[in-house]
Write an enzyme that holds these catalytic residues in place. Structure first.
Site, PDB file in Angstrom:
ATOM      1  N   TYR A 143       2.247  21.221  44.682  1.00 20.02           N
ATOM      2  CA  TYR A 143       1.679  21.944  43.584  1.00 20.02           C
ATOM      3  C   TYR A 143       0.160  22.278  43.690  1.00 20.02           C
ATOM      4  O   TYR A 143      -0.262  23.318  43.211  1.00 20.02           O
ATOM      5  CB  TYR A 143       1.854  21.607  42.099  1.00 20.02           C
ATOM      6  CG  TYR A 143       3.284  21.999  41.674  1.00 20.02           C
ATOM      7  CD1 TYR A 143       4.652  21.774  42.212  1.00 20.02           C
ATOM      8  CD2 TYR A 143       3.301  22.837  40.478  1.00 20.02           C
ATOM      9  CE1 TYR A 143       5.793  22.324  41.679  1.00 20.02           C
ATOM     10  CE2 TYR A 143       4.632  23.126  39.722  1.00 20.02           C
ATOM     11  CZ  TYR A 143       5.708  22.847  40.344  1.00 20.02           C
ATOM     12  OH  TYR A 143       6.982  23.341  39.872  1.00 20.02           O
ATOM     13  N   LYS A 190      12.765  12.414  49.483  1.00 24.80           N
ATOM     14  CA  LYS A 190      13.204  12.955  50.985  1.00 24.80           C
ATOM     15  C   LYS A 190      12.588  11.970  52.073  1.00 24.80           C
ATOM     16  O   LYS A 190      11.984  12.472  52.905  1.00 24.80           O
ATOM     17  CB  LYS A 190      12.972  14.369  50.923  1.00 24.80           C
ATOM     18  CG  LYS A 190      13.503  15.166  52.285  1.00 24.80           C
ATOM     19  CD  LYS A 190      14.928  15.410  51.855  1.00 24.80           C
ATOM     20  CE  LYS A 190      15.851  16.096  53.017  1.00 24.80           C
ATOM     21  NZ  LYS A 190      17.133  16.159  53.025  1.00 24.80           N
ATOM     22  N   ASP A 222      18.384  15.726  48.082  1.00 29.36           N
ATOM     23  CA  ASP A 222      19.579  16.749  48.390  1.00 29.36           C
ATOM     24  C   ASP A 222      21.009  16.097  47.695  1.00 29.36           C
ATOM     25  O   ASP A 222      21.787  16.786  46.825  1.00 29.36           O
ATOM     26  CB  ASP A 222      19.886  17.094  49.569  1.00 29.36           C
ATOM     27  CG  ASP A 222      19.960  16.150  50.690  1.00 29.36           C
ATOM     28  OD1 ASP A 222      19.489  14.999  50.393  1.00 29.36           O
ATOM     29  OD2 ASP A 222      20.217  16.060  51.881  1.00 29.36           O
ATOM     30  N   ASP A 246      10.651  19.052  39.062  1.00 27.82           N
ATOM     31  CA  ASP A 246      10.757  20.293  38.455  1.00 27.82           C
ATOM     32  C   ASP A 246      12.031  20.842  38.614  1.00 27.82           C
ATOM     33  O   ASP A 246      12.642  21.399  37.652  1.00 27.82           O
ATOM     34  CB  ASP A 246       9.617  21.360  39.329  1.00 27.82           C
ATOM     35  CG  ASP A 246       9.797  22.629  38.620  1.00 27.82           C
ATOM     36  OD1 ASP A 246       9.708  22.806  37.132  1.00 27.82           O
ATOM     37  OD2 ASP A 246       9.806  23.700  39.243  1.00 27.82           O
ATOM     38  N   ASP A 250      15.376  20.906  35.603  1.00 26.22           N
ATOM     39  CA  ASP A 250      16.323  22.341  35.272  1.00 26.22           C
ATOM     40  C   ASP A 250      17.547  22.148  35.238  1.00 26.22           C
ATOM     41  O   ASP A 250      18.523  22.481  34.632  1.00 26.22           O
ATOM     42  CB  ASP A 250      15.788  23.498  35.939  1.00 26.22           C
ATOM     43  CG  ASP A 250      14.504  24.325  35.351  1.00 26.22           C
ATOM     44  OD1 ASP A 250      13.704  23.751  34.734  1.00 26.22           O
ATOM     45  OD2 ASP A 250      14.441  25.483  35.399  1.00 26.22           O
TER      46      ASP A 250
HETATM   47  C1  IPM Z   1       7.614  23.523  34.259  1.00 28.28           C
HETATM   48  C2  IPM Z   1       7.364  24.897  34.726  1.00 28.28           C
HETATM   49  C3  IPM Z   1       5.967  24.852  35.271  1.00 28.28           C
HETATM   50  C4  IPM Z   1       6.237  24.100  36.623  1.00 28.28           C
HETATM   51  C5  IPM Z   1       5.573  26.356  35.886  1.00 28.28           C
HETATM   52  C6  IPM Z   1       5.466  27.235  34.787  1.00 28.28           C
HETATM   53  C7  IPM Z   1       4.153  26.403  36.733  1.00 28.28           C
HETATM   54  O1  IPM Z   1       8.434  25.392  35.577  1.00 28.28           O
HETATM   55  O2  IPM Z   1       7.102  23.132  33.368  1.00 28.28           O
HETATM   56  O3  IPM Z   1       8.788  22.942  34.710  1.00 28.28           O
HETATM   57  O4  IPM Z   1       6.701  24.505  37.673  1.00 28.28           O
HETATM   58  O5  IPM Z   1       5.804  22.736  36.522  1.00 28.28           O
HETATM   59 MN    MN Z   2       9.986  23.812  35.554  1.00 32.69          MN
END
Ligand code: IPM
Ligand code: MN
Length: 372
Positions: A143, A190, A222, A246, A250
Site C-alpha cells: 500500500y 506467502k 491462498d 484487507d 472482507d
Molecule cells: C479498508 C478499505 C481501505 C483499505 C480502502 C478504502 C483504501 O478497504 O479499510 O479495508 O484498503 O485499507
Molecule cells: Mn478493505
C-alpha cells in the site's frame, strides 16, 4: 471522564452510520457521567469537493489533538471509474493512517446465533461459533511502497517493503491479544514466494519463543482464504500484512452475516481511529437503510480503548439485543427491515433501560421507537 473525539463522517453512508454512533456515545456519556466533546473534520470525496485535498491539513491537526477519531467511510463512484484521477478519496484514509502512525488494525469477528441463516456456509461444527480477531498491519507493505507508472503507460509497479521493526511492533500486540484469548496465533503470509513474507515468518518465529504459552501457526494466504471457508472456527488471532489483511477481513466479515456488522480499531503512536470495515456503499447513501452496527461496535471499541469497559460491554449487549430480536437493517432482513436511525434509537433505548422483556416487535413501529 472527559474525551475529545474527532468525527469524520466521510463519504456515502459514512454520515448516517456515524450519526448513530454519536447518539450512542451521547447516551453512554449521560448514563455514566462522561463528557465527550466532538469536533468535525473532512476526509475523502467530501474533503476533495470542499478543499481539493483528500486529507486536509486541518483534519490531521484535529485528529492529533484529540483522544480518538471516529470515522465513517470513504469512496465515491466518480473516482472509482476514473483511473486517471490525480486526487482520490482513498488517499484520505491512507494518509491519516500514516499521519497518525496507525500501524495495527484490529478487526474482530464474532457470529450471532440469530444471524446463522445469513452465513454463506452450510451450518456445521466448523462454523457453529466463530470468534476471531484479525491484526492487520496498516501503514506499510505494498500500500505504501514506491509506486511507478511508465510515462507511456506501458507498465506500472508497486513495491512491497517491510522492516523488521514494523513487523515486530504489530506482532507483539497480536501475541499479547492471543494471550488474553484462546492462545492461538496464525501468521498468514506467502513465505513460499515473497521475501517480505519470509521476513514476517522469521520475526514471528523468533517472537514465538518469548510467548511459549501461545500456539503459533503459519499459513500461506491462498490456503488461509480456503480455510476461512472450510473451517473458520480454527482461527483465534490472525496476524498478517496490509493487503492480505484487507482481503482476508472482507472474506471473514460475510461469515458473520453481513459486512455491515464488522468494526475495527486502528491503533498506533497516539490517537487511535475507529471505523467500520465496510465501504461507502454509495447506492444506499442518504436512504437510511445502511447497517449502523459496524460503526456502533467501532464506537464500543473506542470505549474499551478509553478503559470504559462496562460502557463498551453494555453497547455490545444492546447491539446483540437488536440482532436477536430482528430489529435489523435491510442487509439482514431485506423485507422486514428497520431503518438505520431506528436501529440507532433502539440501541439508545436499550442502553437507557427503556426496553422491558415483555416488549414485542409489534410495539415498535417502523422508523420510530414507541417505547416509553
Ligand atoms: C479498508 C478499505 C481501505 C483499505 C480502502 C478504502 C483504501 O478497504 O479499510 O479495508 O484498503 O485499507
Ligand atoms: Mn478493505
Amino acid at each position: 471522564m472527559f474525551k475529545k473525539i474527532t468525527l469524520i463522517y466521510g463519504d456515502g453512508i459514512g454520515p448516517e452510520v456515524t450519526k448513530q454512533s454519536e447518539k450512542v456515545l451521547n447516551t453512554v456519556a449521560e448514563l455514566f457521567g462522561h463528557q465527550f466533546e466532538y469536533q468535525r473534520a473532512l476526509l475523502g470525496a467530501e474533503a476533495i469537493d470542499a478543499t481539493g485535498a483528500a486529507l486536509p491539513e486541518d483534519t490531521v491537526e484535529k485528529a492529533l489533538n484529540s483522544d480518538a477519531v471516529l470515522f465513517g467511510a470513504v469512496g465515491h463512484p466518480k473516482y472509482d471509474n476514473d483511473p486517471n484521477a490525480k486526487v482520490r478519496p482513498e488517499q484520505g484514509i491512507l494518509g491519516i493512517r500514516k499521519a497518525l502512525q496507525l500501524f495495527a488494525n484490529i478487526r474482530p469477528l464474532t457470529t450471532h446465533k440469530s444471524l446463522k441463516h445469513l452465513s454463506p456456509l452450510k451450518p456445521g461444527p466448523t462454523n457453529e461459533k466463530i470468534d476471531l480477531v484479525i491484526y492487520r498491519e496498516l501503514t506499510s507493505g505494498i500500500y505504501f511502497g514506491e509506486k511507478q507508472t511508465a510515462e507511456d503507460g506501458s507498465w506500472a509497479a508497486d513495491t512491497c517493503k517491510y522492516t523488521a521493526e514494523e513487523i515486530e511492533r504489530i506482532a507483539r500486540l497480536a501475541f499479547k491479544a492471543a494471550g488474553n484469548r484462546r492462545k492461538k496465533l496464525t501468521l498468514i503470509d506467502k513465505a513460499n514466494v515473497l521475501d517480505t513474507s519470509r521476513l514476517w515468518r522469521k520475526i514471528v518465529q523468533q517472537l514465538a519463543t518469548e510467548y511459549p504459552d501461545i500456539n503459533t501457526d503459519y499459513m500461506f494466504v491462498d490456503n488461509a482464504a480456503m480455510q476461512m471457508i472450510l473451517n473458520p472456527a480454527q482461527f483465534d488471532v490472525i496476524l498478517t500484512e496490509n493487503m492480505f489483511g484487507d482481503i482476508i477481513s472482507d472474506e471473514a466479515s460475510v461469515l458473520g452475516g453481513s459486512l455491515g456488522l464488522m468494526p475495527s480499531a486502528s491503533i498506533g503512536a497516539k490517537t487511535a481511529l475507529f471505523e467500520p470495515i465496510h465501504g461507502s456503499y454509495p447506492q444506499a447513501a442518504g436512504k437510511d437503510i445502511a447497517n449502523p452496527i459496524g460503526s456502533i461496535l467501532s464506537a464500543a471499541m473506542m470505549l474499551d480503548h478509553f478503559e470504559m469497559h462496562d460502557e463498551a460491554a453494555l453497547v455490545r449487549e444492546a447491539c446483540t439485543w437488536t440482532l436477536a430480536n430482528g430489529f435489523v437493517t435491510k442487509d439482514i432482513a431485506p423485507i422486514n427491515f428497520y431503518f438505520t436511525s431506528t436501529v440507532g434509537d433502539l440501541i439508545c433505548d436499550y442502553l437507557q433501560g427503556r426496553i422491558v422483556d415483555s416488549v414485542k416487535q409489534d410495539n415498535i413501529e417502523l422508523r420510530k421507537s414507541t417505547i416509553i
